[in-house]
Design a protein around this motif. Structure first.
Motif, short mmCIF file in Angstrom:
data_model
loop_
_atom_site.label_atom_id
_atom_site.label_comp_id
_atom_site.label_asym_id
_atom_site.label_seq_id
_atom_site.Cartn_x
_atom_site.Cartn_y
_atom_site.Cartn_z
N LYS A 163 14.16 -4.45 3.85
CA LYS A 163 13.34 -4.15 2.67
C LYS A 163 12.96 -2.67 2.68
CE LYS A 163 11.47 -8.65 3.79
NZ LYS A 163 12.04 -8.62 5.17
N SER A 165 11.00 0.04 0.28
CA SER A 165 10.15 0.21 -0.89
C SER A 165 10.05 1.70 -1.23
CB SER A 165 8.76 -0.37 -0.62
OG SER A 165 7.91 -0.23 -1.74
N ASP A 169 3.76 1.15 -2.02
CA ASP A 169 4.35 0.14 -1.15
C ASP A 169 3.35 -0.86 -0.57
OD1 ASP A 169 3.00 1.92 0.42
OD2 ASP A 169 4.64 2.31 1.82
N HIS A 172 4.12 -4.45 -1.80
CA HIS A 172 5.46 -4.84 -1.38
C HIS A 172 5.44 -5.23 0.10
CE1 HIS A 172 7.19 -2.02 -4.73
NE2 HIS A 172 6.48 -3.03 -5.20
N GLY A 213 8.41 1.45 3.89
CA GLY A 213 7.91 2.00 2.63
C GLY A 213 8.19 3.47 2.50
#
Length: 214
Positions: A163, A165, A169, A172, A213
């Motif tokens: 993942k 972002s 962030d 998320h 992030g």
């Protein structure tokens, strides 16, 4: 005097009209002294006097309407489920059983989505209050109004997924399974944060959930 106040008010109204109408002549640009000659030249190219806003309005209304290219329009995303299923099947390699399960939303799914949205809104509100109170320093990019994104993430992604972002962030990371307390500690610059307080709001990182992030 009263006459001076009236003249100032009238001039302010004229300036406001001119500014609004000039936006149709010049594209949106960053304000600054360097842009003033550009706007004056734009006014000259129309052959209109700055002292005649009504004439200017008529002339602008006669200008041809320029259609916005399709790639610049911000339309609501509307993907039919049948089309989405083809993408899930061909691009992501999902089986028919997985696709059927993804299309069957239960009351629990909706409840979890609402819980995630409420959690994210409450988290960001607390961030803003702490930031305004001077307890959080540095940059602060909130995610208020975009709570459906982490709600979708929480429903669709897996812990093993990678993942990545962007600078908004916080939510998320929450949706990815990162502990909200560790995220808040990072914003406060505490040692218990996801980067031990060195990353700040834009750089939440958690190895366990494969989240990065910023």
């Amino acid at each position: 005097s009263r006459e001076r106040v009236l003249r100032s008010t009238q001039q302010a109204r004229v300036n406001t009209k001119m500014a609004a109408q000039a936006s149709f002549v010049m594209p949106a640009v960053r304000a600054g002294p360097a842009q003033l000659p550009l706007r004056r030249n734009a006014l000259k190219s129309t052959g209109l006097s700055p002292r005649a806003p009504s004439v200017r309005a008529r002339a602008i209304s006669d200008r041809p309407i320029v259609e916005v290219p399709e790639n610049l329009e911000r339309l609501r995303i509307s993907t039919p489920w049948e089309t989405a299923k083809d993408s899930l099947r061909e691009v992501f390699g999902m089986s028919e059983e997985m696709i059927d399960a993804a299309g069957d939303l239960t009351d629990e799914d909706f409840s979890n989505a609402y819980t995630m949205m409420q959690t994210c809104r409450d988290f960001e509100n607390e961030c803003m209050q702490a930031y305004q109170g001077g307890k959080i320093r540095g940059f602060m990019h909130l995610d208020n109004g975009q709570e459906t994104i982490p709600a979708l993430m929480g429903n669709a992604i897996r812990k093993s997924d990678l993942k990545h972002s962007y600078y908004r962030d916080h939510c998320h990371a929450i949706a990815s399974g990162v502990d909200p307390g560790n995220i808040m500690a990072e914003l406060f610059g505490r040692d218990g944060g996801t980067c031990r307080g060195t990353g700040g709001a834009m750089h939440i990182y958690d190895k366990e959930t494969n989240f990065q992030g910023g």
